[in-house]
Every structure is written in C-alpha cells, then in structure tokens.
Scaffold this active site. Structure first.
Site, PDB file in Angstrom:
ATOM      1  N   TYR A 152      -0.204  22.250  26.929  1.00 54.57           N
ATOM      2  CA  TYR A 152      -0.796  21.019  28.024  1.00 54.57           C
ATOM      3  C   TYR A 152      -0.482  21.519  29.220  1.00 54.57           C
ATOM      4  O   TYR A 152       1.425  20.849  29.405  1.00 54.57           O
ATOM      5  CB  TYR A 152      -0.218  19.779  27.249  1.00 54.57           C
ATOM      6  CG  TYR A 152      -0.945  18.275  27.552  1.00 54.57           C
ATOM      7  CD1 TYR A 152      -2.523  18.806  27.463  1.00 54.57           C
ATOM      8  CD2 TYR A 152      -0.217  17.699  28.525  1.00 54.57           C
ATOM      9  CE1 TYR A 152      -3.152  17.745  28.537  1.00 54.57           C
ATOM     10  CE2 TYR A 152      -1.105  16.447  28.605  1.00 54.57           C
ATOM     11  CZ  TYR A 152      -2.459  16.594  29.090  1.00 54.57           C
ATOM     12  OH  TYR A 152      -3.003  15.406  29.773  1.00 54.57           O
ATOM     13  N   ASP A 247       5.715  25.133  34.410  1.00 51.11           N
ATOM     14  CA  ASP A 247       4.841  23.817  33.777  1.00 51.11           C
ATOM     15  C   ASP A 247       6.875  22.990  33.123  1.00 51.11           C
ATOM     16  O   ASP A 247       6.492  22.999  31.998  1.00 51.11           O
ATOM     17  CB  ASP A 247       4.104  23.475  33.179  1.00 51.11           C
ATOM     18  CG  ASP A 247       4.288  21.618  33.152  1.00 51.11           C
ATOM     19  OD1 ASP A 247       4.778  21.038  33.233  1.00 51.11           O
ATOM     20  OD2 ASP A 247       2.664  21.655  32.028  1.00 51.11           O
ATOM     21  N   LYS A 275       7.861  13.382  33.836  1.00 53.83           N
ATOM     22  CA  LYS A 275       8.666  12.284  33.048  1.00 53.83           C
ATOM     23  C   LYS A 275       9.974  11.827  33.158  1.00 53.83           C
ATOM     24  O   LYS A 275       9.980  10.923  33.385  1.00 53.83           O
ATOM     25  CB  LYS A 275       8.337  13.221  31.535  1.00 53.83           C
ATOM     26  CG  LYS A 275       6.732  12.602  31.273  1.00 53.83           C
ATOM     27  CD  LYS A 275       6.464  13.797  30.037  1.00 53.83           C
ATOM     28  CE  LYS A 275       5.444  13.950  29.366  1.00 53.83           C
ATOM     29  NZ  LYS A 275       4.864  14.448  29.508  1.00 53.83           N
TER      30      LYS A 275
END
Ligand code: PLP
Length: 435
Positions: A152, A247, A275
């Site tokens: 994702y 990522d 995050k």
C-alpha cells in the site's frame, strides 16, 4: 499469575456516536480501516489516550497496539511532545512561510537517512509517495511504475492496484474512480519474486520510471523480504536507470531508527516517510539523491506544493519525537518489549493449539491465522479471517486494542510496560482458547 478480570462498561456511547457519524460521514469514519466491518460491530470512539493506553467514550481502557496505525512509537501524549506542541501553538499555528523548524526536521531526517541528500515535507504518506513518483517520472522521462501486490502506498490514483489491507479487507483490490489510463501505467508484480521483476524490467526498462515498494510489507500484516530480494531489486533498477523508491512510511523509525534501509543495508534512490516522522501530527516527507531532488519545484520543473506543508506544530511534534527516539536505550527498551510479546504470543498459540504464523520486523508485527508460511499477498490471503474476528473481539473484551483486520500490522511503543504485555499475552491465550 496475572489477574485478567477487566470490567468493561457497555459500548453504548460509541454505538450512539457511530449512529450519528454514519449520517454525516461516509461509513461513519474518515479512513476505511477504522471501521469494524471486517470483524463486525461498531468502531470505538476514542476520548483520550495516555502512554500505552487509549480510553473510549464509554470509559473503557485498552492496551493499544494500533498506536494511531504506527505513529505513536513513544506512546500516547508523551510529555515532551505535548509540551513542545503547546509551546509552538502559542507562537502561531501556521504562517505559510519558511521557519527554522523545517530546517531542523530536514537536517535530522537526512542525518538518520543518509541515502537522502534533500527532503521535502508534505502532510501525509499519500502525498509523499504520490509526489516521489511524479519526481521519478520527471527525472527519467518515463511513465510506467512497478509496484508489488499487497503493498500500500497511499490512496493516489494509479497506486490503488492490489494495494493491501484496506482494499483487501473490503474486497476492493482495484478502486472505481481510477481511470484505466492511470492504472495502465502501473505494473503490479508478485512480491518477493525476483524472476518476475527481472523479466518485466528486461522487456520494458525503457518505459519504467520507478520501482516502489514497502521493504517490509506492513499493509498485508508483516511480510519480510526474502533473502536477496531487496538486493536484486537494487541491482536491477540501478542497471536500467530506474529510480528505486523505498516507501518507508510505516517501516521508517520502526524496523530500525534508520528504517528498513539501515537494517537491510540497501540504499534506495528515493525514500518516503510518514507516520512516526510527525509524532502524531500530519507529516509526510520524500527525499533522495541530489540530482533527483533537484527536479523538485522551485529548484526544478516538477511541481509539488502544500499550503500547510512544514506546519510549525507538525514539525515540532516530529522534531521532538525523533530527538526522544535518539536517546540512548530507547530502541533497546522497545525491542525488549517486542521480544517479550513475541515470545508470549508464540507460546500462547502453541499452548492453545491454534496454528498461527508470527512475523516481526523491529516494532511492527503480525500474527496470521494460517498454517502456511506467509511470503507474499497470496500466502497472506490464506489467513482465516473468521478466526481473526473471534480473536479480535475477545481481545477487545479483555481490554486489548488491536487493528480490526487480519491484514494489519501491530505496533509496539516505548510506553508499554511489562505488565501491559503480560496482560496482553494472558488475554491472547484466553482468546485463542475460544477459537
Ligand atoms: C500509511 C501508509 C501510507 C499512506 O500514508 P497516509 O499518511 O495514510 O496517507 C503510504 N505507504 C505506507 C507504506 C503506509 O503504511
């Protein structure tokens, strides 16, 4: 022996709030993974959090392993972070002009991630990956991108192809609303499959701008790279002038302080962060080699902007979090917590006679309800989501909050105590016995 008696209040207030929410917000939530659709029931509405615990609107308390889906690595409402945010707020919440704070966070990030020469701050992981891909396309003059099944990379058009947990949980591997023309430029390959990647690159390298991947796939639980996979990806991309994007929105500061790239010793061309880097406020970042980042506007021609990017509150939360994380002993303590939990969970499953697979990379982990080694998207799908549903509900009733989907990673914080973890393990054993 730990006392497992947890007196739970009803969930009445959460239930009422959810009824109100669905009237005004699609599905009652502002991000699909927060809904309890995969496990049944209503989502909990959270009122406050402290350390390892969150408290719902009905006054129930939970040991939290969601940690806002990863960011709260220091634990909730860490005193230093909150103090810094309050002080920053008094000086103003947004200026739309440069501040010294942005330099400070950028300098910190470049020091921790030496693969990056320059970094641009954005407001989310989605923005980071979307922008990094645009820059990679601008840099190479090529259109196609390669991603891997189950990874994702945020919800930008063209990245929602076989895109992990949210899509997997809701059975939507490809989202409507994404023009076919976009999706056509996304090549999706099985994860951990060097041969498939080699074949694709040999055939189409002239058209491929970048390969983007989660070095540890956290969005289908926790899938580790097979030995040699990341090395092969690095070699193939370098040889063919393809930009390699890690990522590390989830793995950054979690697999190691310097991310998966430090742990596995691989140097990507570009890195995306999110995050943890915002310490609970909205921050994302992307960066990379000098000549690639020189493409970014206003230094170069690739446009990318943001009214609130580099926001002083968000920068402050990020800076304070990274500084706290760099204190001696912090990662050691988190690792100790993780080892205790891992040992306990493995042992609980064995004692309860439930077949599971447990994987962990730093402070992210996943227990799969399967008897098959999980190596990729296909093997992750063998997990029994019904069993997970039972486990989830039982854990919640015991006062332990885990993500409401089999295909999400769990997270550990610095604030979790030995007692919290003992309670978690005892609750897990009790829950596993019901499966
Ligand atoms: C969470 C996540 C994103 C998206 O970040 P948002 O801040 O939710 O937009 C992108 N990539 C990975 C690997 C993630 O885990």
């Amino acid at each position: 022996m730990i006392n497992l008696k947890v007196v739970m209040n009803t969930f009445d207030i959460s239930r009422k709030l959810f009824k109100r929410a669905v009237r005004v917000i699609p599905g009652g939530v502002n991000s699909p993974v927060r809904a309890f659709r995969a496990v049944g029931g209503n989502p909990l509405f959270i009122e406050r959090a402290k350390g390892s615990r969150i408290y719902d609107a009905d006054g129930n308390s939970y040991v939290d392993y969601v940690l806002s889906w990863g960011p709260m690595i220091l634990g909730h409402t860490h005193p230093a972070v909150i103090r810094a945010i309050k002080k920053a707020a008094d000086r103003g919440t947004s200026f739309g002009a440069p501040t010294a704070l942005e330099i400070e966070l950028a300098e910190l990030v470049l020091k921790i991630y030496p693969s990056m020469d320059k970094v641009r701050m954005v407001n989310s992981g989605t923005e980071a990956t979307m922008s990094a891909i645009r820059v990679a396309r601008g840099f190479t003059g090529r259109d196609k991108i390669i991603k891997f099944e189950g990874c994702y990379h945020g919800h930008a058009d063209g990245l929602l192809v076989k895109a992990g947990s949210g899509a997997m949980t809701f059975g939507l591997p490809d989202s409507p609303g994404v023009p076919k023309a976009y999706a056509r430029n996304t090549i999706t390959l099985p994860h951990n499959d060097v041969d498939a990647l080699k074949k694709m690159i040999e055939g189409q390298w002239r058209d491929i701008a970048c390969v983007i991947l989660e070095p540890v796939v956290g969005n289908i639980g926790c899938v580790l790279p097979q030995p040699g996979f990341l090395e092969a990806v690095r070699k193939l991309t370098r040889k063919n002038g393809i930009v390699l994007i890690f990522d590390e929105v989830m793995t950054g500061f979690r697999v190691a302080f310097g991310g998966a790239q430090a742990h596995y010793g691989i140097k990507p061309d570009m890195t995306c962060l999110g995050k943890v880097i915002g310490g609970g406020l909205p921050v994302g970042a992307y960066g990379g080699r000098k000549e690639i980042m020189a493409m970014v506007s206003p230094e170069g021609p690739v446009y990318q902007a943001g009214t609130l990017s580099g926001n002083p509150l968000a920068m402050t939360a990020g800076i304070t979090t990274l500084k706290e994380l760099s204190r001696p002993g912090v990662y050691k303590k988190i690792e100790k917590n993780c080892v205790q939990l891992e040992k306990g969970l493995r042992d609980a499953a064995k004692r309860a006679g439930v077949k599971t697979r447990f994987y962990r990379a730093g402070s992210m982990f996943c227990t799969y309800f399967t008897d098959v080694d999980v190596l990729d998207y296909e093997t992750a799908k063998t997990a029994d989501t019904k069993k997970f549903g039972v486990f989830f509900s039982e854990m919640l009733q015991s006062g332990v909050n885990i993500a409401p989907s089999q295909f999400e990673a769990g997270f550990m914080s610095l604030a979790h105590s030995e007692k919290d973890i003992d309670h978690t393990i005892a609750s897990a054993y009790k829950a596993l016995k019901k499966i």
